[in-house]
Design an enzyme around this catalytic site. Structure first.
Site, PDB file in Angstrom:
ATOM      1  N   GLN A 141      -9.320  13.537  -0.251  1.00  0.00           N
ATOM      2  CA  GLN A 141      -8.561  14.384  -1.149  1.00  0.00           C
ATOM      3  C   GLN A 141      -8.970  15.841  -0.978  1.00  0.00           C
ATOM      4  OE1 GLN A 141      -7.947  13.035  -5.184  1.00  0.00           O
ATOM      5  NE2 GLN A 141      -9.099  11.158  -4.823  1.00  0.00           N
TER       6      GLN A 141
ATOM      7  N   CYS B 257       0.839  -1.211   0.000  1.00  0.00           N
ATOM      8  CA  CYS B 257       0.000   0.000   0.000  1.00  0.00           C
ATOM      9  C   CYS B 257       0.865   1.249   0.000  1.00  0.00           C
ATOM     10  CB  CYS B 257      -0.913   0.003   1.225  1.00  0.00           C
ATOM     11  SG  CYS B 257      -1.735   1.593   1.459  1.00  0.00           S
TER      12      CYS B 257
ATOM     13  N   HIS C  88      -6.984   2.103   1.860  1.00  0.00           N
ATOM     14  CA  HIS C  88      -6.411   2.825   2.997  1.00  0.00           C
ATOM     15  C   HIS C  88      -7.226   4.104   3.238  1.00  0.00           C
ATOM     16  CE1 HIS C  88      -2.748   3.510   5.590  1.00  0.00           C
ATOM     17  NE2 HIS C  88      -3.438   4.621   5.752  1.00  0.00           N
TER      18      HIS C  88
ATOM     19  N   CYS D 137       0.400   3.474   3.325  1.00  0.00           N
ATOM     20  CA  CYS D 137       0.809   3.046   4.658  1.00  0.00           C
ATOM     21  C   CYS D 137       2.132   3.723   5.047  1.00  0.00           C
ATOM     22  CB  CYS D 137       0.983   1.526   4.686  1.00  0.00           C
ATOM     23  SG  CYS D 137      -0.577   0.635   4.961  1.00  0.00           S
TER      24      CYS D 137
ATOM     25  N   SER E 268      -9.126   4.033  -5.475  1.00  0.00           N
ATOM     26  CA  SER E 268      -8.108   3.118  -5.980  1.00  0.00           C
ATOM     27  C   SER E 268      -7.348   2.425  -4.850  1.00  0.00           C
ATOM     28  CB  SER E 268      -7.149   3.865  -6.904  1.00  0.00           C
ATOM     29  OG  SER E 268      -6.774   5.101  -6.348  1.00  0.00           O
TER      30      SER E 268
ATOM     31  N   HIS F  72      -4.224   0.682   7.999  1.00  0.00           N
ATOM     32  CA  HIS F  72      -4.712   0.403   6.649  1.00  0.00           C
ATOM     33  C   HIS F  72      -6.160  -0.096   6.617  1.00  0.00           C
ATOM     34  CE1 HIS F  72      -4.222  -0.647   2.381  1.00  0.00           C
ATOM     35  NE2 HIS F  72      -4.921  -1.734   2.650  1.00  0.00           N
TER      36      HIS F  72
ATOM     37  N   ASN G 112     -13.578   9.602  -1.669  1.00  0.00           N
ATOM     38  CA  ASN G 112     -14.209   8.485  -2.359  1.00  0.00           C
ATOM     39  C   ASN G 112     -13.928   7.242  -1.544  1.00  0.00           C
ATOM     40  OD1 ASN G 112     -15.048  10.030  -4.584  1.00  0.00           O
ATOM     41  ND2 ASN G 112     -13.026   9.837  -5.531  1.00  0.00           N
TER      42      ASN G 112
ATOM     43  N   HIS H 259      -8.505   7.461   3.327  1.00  0.00           N
ATOM     44  CA  HIS H 259      -7.948   8.740   2.893  1.00  0.00           C
ATOM     45  C   HIS H 259      -8.981   9.552   2.119  1.00  0.00           C
ATOM     46  CE1 HIS H 259      -7.654   6.542  -0.915  1.00  0.00           C
ATOM     47  NE2 HIS H 259      -7.430   7.692  -1.528  1.00  0.00           N
TER      48      HIS H 259
END
Ligand SMILES: O=P(O)(O)O[C@H]1O[C@H](CO)[C@@H](O)[C@H](O)[C@H]1O
Ligand SMILES: O=P(O)(O)O[C@H]1O[C@H](CO)[C@@H](O)[C@H](O)[C@H]1O
Lengths: 464, 464
Positions: free
Chosen positions: B228, B62, B224, B65, B221, B165, B213, B226
């Site tokens: 934006q 990943c 993990h 990570c 994609s 993760h 997303n 996250h």
């Protein structure tokens, strides 16, 4: 019929943040689902050429194949060409209980501290006319407009393109596609009846949307080749905006013109001719050609502002506002004087089967397809085959026809008929573009330029 | 730096049919893809509780990570809480070659028969101001406006919520979510600098969009946890329209008010209080309650006009226009007089780690989260847990924050801060709602009523 219920009967609601409307079809939740499910091993015919090759013409379990039974419905006929029926799970209903402020007052339990009131809107006035829209805005601005809801009746039809379960538009013969086009014309024409006066409060259909979802990725619940026609009481926001922008362009061009003629210019006429010019004047090395396919009457191009990676539009080079005008010059305007002739012609064309029209001279009763219809059939076939060649797989898409909302819409003449193709694939037959996050919250975003997409499409056009 | 090229450099293009804009990011096509592919056996962690249970806190492969290497980039730090970095495949670039009509003239090879001219638009003026927009419209109407293109620079950041993760927002502790919120505030604040004058042609960031997303279905994609942040030169259409509608509502309410006060009413303040009222005044048997969750400062509700089956909005009950105002009453307005104090406060809050803030009293240097931030963290945690309970699976969604486009936007005060949650699932963890065909060509359509969706969500709220 009982009372109108927001949990049961289709209606529209206004989004006060965006001024958009959402069509609410609560009764559709009962619909069965045989389409795509997520993250399951689920090889689809759509994306699997092997499956396509081995697919049978007829499938026992398909509710669209000839002779099979549909949900809540009798058996399909043994149709040879195109078969049309009313959607068994329509998003709108032809008849539903009367809609009034009282019947929906439960939605907003008005307290003392708030002035909010539920406001049913006369959408027919609201959406059809720019000026009344502006008046309504002024009116609205000073009253409460938090909760706006509007009734919307209509009809949903399904149109099977072929009895052959394994076909797509790309596999159909030109004659079979012509038959589909003739049936689109018949549907658009008949759903527009009775013609005028306009707006007519008794009329429940003021907007006809023809479209097709192809492939499981596009929410298509059955691979049998078919499209849909939703005919609604109210014009959708997208079509209303396109109409408004085209009308504004024409009227502005008229004013700015020094010659006092009635000859308005049309936005998409100008756009198409400009794109054809750019394509013709291409200097070697430059890459600004957005035309994908072209014949005498139509072009297929990647619009300058395309959103989806391989999005295209199909447009007639000359100005036609609706599908009916493609049949013959005699029917540029359909009114009481020629409505019966038109009905006869279209009935005649639709009674053909793809095989019989193969030998058009056989019967003098069946007129040949017009040059426009056969050019349209040909470009649709070549375009869908081009799509299938991009990743060597059956390319999913949503496709739809934008035209005058109904045959006799007073502003219909400003509309330039066109098809939109919205295909989701980006990098391979299994990697699609997602319309998510930034796209939902901000604005569309694309990764490859429209010019590169067009050149990629041109490079895989199959030979005839 | 070379010359501007439409095949390489981010820009915007106008859709003349809809007046919308599309952001073109041609350089992104090089981006690698480890997200969802279609119609492949591809069990996702997102939808598979077993996979989630067995998921490790740390994954070698990943790139989000701690300590791992990213594409084109150095190793991530061994971060304990939140980690922010610049997107390695940003949709917009901070620096790019100057953009001029000549540099893009190749796009339209102007011939003799057409008057079409490529028209770069000063978007900053175009989008920020309703009046100038109208003027531009009048101007435009008489000139050619077929090909409109605009430069757009900016920055794309990624914000990892946690080093773990296998977590999602639903699994994070309240303290960890507070840390995420503090980092959103820091990003929004710093990307807005330097403050005023406005508009400032030297400034490349005039719009900051925070979003997430979640789940492969939503184009994510990497599982993990996250989100934006895209910070752009130009305000997106969605936010510009929301701002315009809120401003119009406030100004209209002001005019219609008999009292001559400066106290404008706010559309979403009125909307929230009306929804709370409806919820309070519910009579037994009626089902018009759209509130899902509520605490002292925030509500989560299914909007009256929701598009997605389980769409929600999270809104503060009182009027806040941006995230920064949630920190403390001292910073309702940030200007040169207190900008340094604010920077200190936010740096201080972001330097905490979730564990250290667990015991807030330990260090007198680290201020506790404000009541507003902790109420927001709590409602976000409860809402995401509620989503996961609907189908007993990790619920995918796109989530984003709408607020004043930047901290010092002159009309920012009209904006009522809110979160949109757009989750795609409809009938089970594997059957989603498709936004296709009619939705793309006409208007959004939904199957279950917003009221039923809200009641379904309320019925699965997990106990604390
Ligand atoms: O930036 P990411 O996470 O790689 O990409 C994801 O989010 C973007 C912003 O919503 C979308 O444009 C992409 O289609 C999606 O896959
Ligand atoms: O009517 P169908 O084919 O069952 O359903 C499909 O098309 C509709 C119209 O675009 C969409 O609303 C549905 O989400 C989609 O699955």
């Amino acid at each position: 019929q009982g009372k109108f219920s927001v949990d049961e009967h289709p209606h529209k609601r206004k989004n006060i943040l965006t001024n958009g409307w959402v069509l609410v079809s609560p009764h559709r939740a009962k619909r069965p689902w045989s389409g795509q499910t997520i993250s399951k091993s689920n090889p689809s015919i759509g994306n699997n050429p092997d499956a396509l090759a081995s697919a049978t013409k007829y499938l026992d379990s398909c509710y669209l194949c000839p002779r099979n039974k549909r949900a809540n419905s009798k058996a399909n006929p043994d149709y040879p060409g195109v078969f049309i029926f009313q959607n068994d799970f329509p998003s709108v209903l032809k008849d539903q209980p009367e809609f009034s402020a009282e019947s929906i007052s439960e939605l907003v339990n008005v307290g003392n501290q708030t002035k909010a009131k539920l406001k049913p809107v006369i959408l027919s006035v609201y959406i059809f006319n720019l000026y009344s829209r502006f008046l309504l805005f002024l009116l609205d601005a000073n009253t409460d407009r938090l909760f706006q809801i509007a009734p919307t009746r209509g009809k949903c039809m399904v149109i099977c393109y072929s009895p052959n379960h394994s076909y797509t538009m790309a596999n159909l013969s030109i004659e079979a596609i012509q038959l589909v086009i003739h049936n689109w014309i018949k549907l658009y024409f008949e759903l527009s009846l009775p013609l005028g006066p306009y707006p007519n409060p008794k009329r429940t259909i003021n907007y006809i949307q023809i479209f097709e979802n192809k492939g499981e990725e596009m929410g298509c619940s059955n691979p049998h080749p078919h499209g849909q026609v939703w005919a609604l009481e109210t014009v959708s926001k997208n079509v209303a905006v396109e109409l408004e922008n085209q009308k504004n362009y024409s009227l502005a061009s008229c004013k700015s013109s020094t010659k006092a003629t009635d000859q308005h210019s049309c936005m998409l006429c100008d756009y198409v001719s400009s794109e054809l010019n750019t394509s013709k004047n291409q200097t070697s090395g430059s890459n600004s050609n957005r035309i994908v396919l072209e014949n005498d009457s139509f072009v297929a191009l990647v619009p300058f502002w395309a959103i989806w990676p391989f999005e295209t539009m199909v447009l007639p080079k000359a100005h036609y506002s609706n599908l009916c005008q493609l049949l013959s010059d005699t029917f540029t305007k359909i009114d009481s004087s020629n409505v019966n002739d038109f009905q006869n012609l279209v009935d005649n064309l639709c009674s053909q089967t793809p095989t019989s029209s193969n030998s058009q001279s056989e019967s003098s009763n069946t007129p040949p397809a017009s040059k426009l219809v056969s050019d349209l059939a040909s470009i649709l076939k070549r375009l869908t085959n081009t799509y299938d060649s991009v990743f060597n797989s059956s390319f999913p898409y949503s496709m739809g026809i934008h035209q005058s909302p109904v045959l006799d819409h007073p502003d219909g003449k400003y509309f330039h008929l066109h098809f939109h193709f919205y295909p989701p694939l980006l990098r391979s037959s299994t990697v699609k573009k997602f319309f998510v996050g930034y796209e939902m919250l901000g604005e569309p975003q694309r990764d490859i330029s429209p010019e590169l997409a067009a050149s990629r499409l041109r490079s895989v056009i199959p030979r005839d």
